[in-house]
Design a protein around this motif. Structure first.
Motif, PDB file in Angstrom:
ATOM      1  N   ILE A 189      18.944 -14.839 -32.975  1.00 21.53           N
ATOM      2  CA  ILE A 189      19.444 -13.528 -33.413  1.00 21.53           C
ATOM      3  C   ILE A 189      20.513 -13.022 -32.449  1.00 21.53           C
ATOM      4  O   ILE A 189      21.554 -12.511 -32.885  1.00 21.53           O
ATOM      5  CB  ILE A 189      18.278 -12.523 -33.537  1.00 21.53           C
ATOM      6  CG1 ILE A 189      17.390 -12.934 -34.706  1.00 21.53           C
ATOM      7  CG2 ILE A 189      18.800 -11.107 -33.753  1.00 21.53           C
ATOM      8  CD1 ILE A 189      16.163 -12.087 -34.884  1.00 21.53           C
ATOM      9  N   SER A 190      20.295 -13.183 -31.137  1.00 17.32           N
ATOM     10  CA  SER A 190      21.309 -12.715 -30.177  1.00 17.32           C
ATOM     11  C   SER A 190      22.590 -13.541 -30.295  1.00 17.32           C
ATOM     12  O   SER A 190      23.693 -13.008 -30.168  1.00 17.32           O
ATOM     13  CB  SER A 190      20.760 -12.754 -28.757  1.00 17.32           C
ATOM     14  OG  SER A 190      20.492 -14.082 -28.364  1.00 17.32           O
ATOM     15  N   ASP A 191      22.453 -14.844 -30.556  1.00 19.67           N
ATOM     16  CA  ASP A 191      23.644 -15.678 -30.757  1.00 19.67           C
ATOM     17  C   ASP A 191      24.405 -15.245 -32.009  1.00 19.67           C
ATOM     18  O   ASP A 191      25.637 -15.181 -32.016  1.00 19.67           O
ATOM     19  CB  ASP A 191      23.254 -17.152 -30.893  1.00 19.67           C
ATOM     20  CG  ASP A 191      22.750 -17.748 -29.583  1.00 19.67           C
ATOM     21  OD1 ASP A 191      23.014 -17.145 -28.521  1.00 19.67           O
ATOM     22  OD2 ASP A 191      22.103 -18.818 -29.649  1.00 19.67           O
ATOM     23  N   MET A 192      23.646 -14.944 -33.051  1.00 24.54           N
ATOM     24  CA  MET A 192      24.276 -14.526 -34.300  1.00 24.54           C
ATOM     25  C   MET A 192      25.012 -13.196 -34.114  1.00 24.54           C
ATOM     26  O   MET A 192      26.116 -13.017 -34.608  1.00 24.54           O
ATOM     27  CB  MET A 192      23.217 -14.403 -35.399  1.00 24.54           C
ATOM     28  CG  MET A 192      23.770 -14.126 -36.761  1.00 24.54           C
ATOM     29  SD  MET A 192      22.591 -14.215 -38.112  1.00 24.54           S
ATOM     30  CE  MET A 192      21.121 -13.512 -37.470  1.00 24.54           C
ATOM     31  N   MET A 193      24.418 -12.263 -33.397  1.00 29.19           N
ATOM     32  CA  MET A 193      25.067 -10.975 -33.160  1.00 29.19           C
ATOM     33  C   MET A 193      26.314 -11.146 -32.293  1.00 29.19           C
ATOM     34  O   MET A 193      27.310 -10.446 -32.487  1.00 29.19           O
ATOM     35  CB  MET A 193      24.092  -9.988 -32.517  1.00 29.19           C
ATOM     36  CG  MET A 193      22.956  -9.574 -33.453  1.00 29.19           C
ATOM     37  SD  MET A 193      23.497  -8.985 -35.050  1.00 29.19           S
ATOM     38  CE  MET A 193      24.314  -7.485 -34.582  1.00 29.19           C
ATOM     39  N   VAL A 209      34.449  -9.560 -35.375  1.00 30.51           N
ATOM     40  CA  VAL A 209      35.010  -8.214 -35.513  1.00 30.51           C
ATOM     41  C   VAL A 209      36.193  -8.038 -34.566  1.00 30.51           C
ATOM     42  O   VAL A 209      37.226  -7.481 -34.943  1.00 30.51           O
ATOM     43  CB  VAL A 209      33.920  -7.146 -35.265  1.00 30.51           C
ATOM     44  CG1 VAL A 209      34.527  -5.760 -35.143  1.00 30.51           C
ATOM     45  CG2 VAL A 209      32.883  -7.180 -36.363  1.00 30.51           C
ATOM     46  N   LYS A 210      36.062  -8.538 -33.344  1.00 27.91           N
ATOM     47  CA  LYS A 210      37.169  -8.424 -32.377  1.00 27.91           C
ATOM     48  C   LYS A 210      38.401  -9.186 -32.854  1.00 27.91           C
ATOM     49  O   LYS A 210      39.526  -8.694 -32.753  1.00 27.91           O
ATOM     50  CB  LYS A 210      36.731  -8.953 -31.009  1.00 27.91           C
ATOM     51  CG  LYS A 210      35.815  -8.021 -30.262  1.00 27.91           C
ATOM     52  CD  LYS A 210      35.444  -8.591 -28.912  1.00 27.91           C
ATOM     53  CE  LYS A 210      34.451  -7.705 -28.194  1.00 27.91           C
ATOM     54  NZ  LYS A 210      34.035  -8.269 -26.899  1.00 27.91           N
ATOM     55  N   SER A 211      38.204 -10.388 -33.385  1.00 24.28           N
ATOM     56  CA  SER A 211      39.360 -11.156 -33.842  1.00 24.28           C
ATOM     57  C   SER A 211      39.979 -10.512 -35.087  1.00 24.28           C
ATOM     58  O   SER A 211      41.195 -10.562 -35.268  1.00 24.28           O
ATOM     59  CB  SER A 211      38.971 -12.603 -34.129  1.00 24.28           C
ATOM     60  OG  SER A 211      38.067 -12.678 -35.215  1.00 24.28           O
ATOM     61  N   GLY A 223      43.780  -9.282 -35.291  1.00 26.21           N
ATOM     62  CA  GLY A 223      44.657  -9.717 -36.373  1.00 26.21           C
ATOM     63  C   GLY A 223      45.346  -8.543 -37.045  1.00 26.21           C
ATOM     64  O   GLY A 223      46.514  -8.621 -37.403  1.00 26.21           O
ATOM     65  N   LEU A 224      44.624  -7.439 -37.219  1.00 28.17           N
ATOM     66  CA  LEU A 224      45.241  -6.251 -37.799  1.00 28.17           C
ATOM     67  C   LEU A 224      46.304  -5.674 -36.874  1.00 28.17           C
ATOM     68  O   LEU A 224      47.351  -5.237 -37.329  1.00 28.17           O
ATOM     69  CB  LEU A 224      44.181  -5.186 -38.088  1.00 28.17           C
ATOM     70  CG  LEU A 224      43.272  -5.451 -39.281  1.00 28.17           C
ATOM     71  CD1 LEU A 224      42.246  -4.334 -39.414  1.00 28.17           C
ATOM     72  CD2 LEU A 224      44.062  -5.582 -40.550  1.00 28.17           C
ATOM     73  N   ALA A 225      46.041  -5.681 -35.578  1.00 26.69           N
ATOM     74  CA  ALA A 225      47.014  -5.151 -34.622  1.00 26.69           C
ATOM     75  C   ALA A 225      48.260  -6.037 -34.583  1.00 26.69           C
ATOM     76  O   ALA A 225      49.375  -5.533 -34.510  1.00 26.69           O
ATOM     77  CB  ALA A 225      46.394  -5.050 -33.237  1.00 26.69           C
ATOM     78  N   ASP A 226      48.078  -7.354 -34.636  1.00 32.53           N
ATOM     79  CA  ASP A 226      49.219  -8.268 -34.633  1.00 32.53           C
ATOM     80  C   ASP A 226      50.059  -8.092 -35.891  1.00 32.53           C
ATOM     81  O   ASP A 226      51.268  -8.181 -35.853  1.00 32.53           O
ATOM     82  CB  ASP A 226      48.748  -9.721 -34.536  1.00 32.53           C
ATOM     83  CG  ASP A 226      48.175 -10.057 -33.172  1.00 32.53           C
ATOM     84  OD1 ASP A 226      48.406  -9.269 -32.227  1.00 32.53           O
ATOM     85  OD2 ASP A 226      47.491 -11.099 -33.057  1.00 32.53           O
TER      86      ASP A 226
END
Length: 76
Positions: free
Chosen positions: A25-29, A36-38, A42-45
């Protein structure tokens, strides 16, 4: 009957922990957080690559066409 109490949620949590384990579960989170960060990056780029025109754009008005005498007689 329509809502779940705290005991129902605790039982569901225990079953999920037994099935998947604490480590999975911690790996999945962590993977979700990286995604979410990528996505945000991508939106900022994408915003930086938008080309916006600089300066004024000269617009020439369309020529006004006046009907000829033949066209005037046809419509009358």
């Amino acid at each position: 009957m329509g809502s779940l109490s705290i005991w129902h949620w605790l039982i569901v949590l225990v079953i999920v922990l037994l099935l998947f384990g604490k480590g999975k579960i911690s790996d999945m989170m962590g993977d979700v957080a990286k995604g979410v960060k990528s996505f945000k990056k991508g939106l900022a780029d994408e915003d930086e690559t938008v080309v916006r025109p600089t300066g004024n754009i000269d617009h020439k008005p369309a020529d006004i066409v006046t009907p000829t005498t033949d066209e005037k007689t046809r419509t009358s």
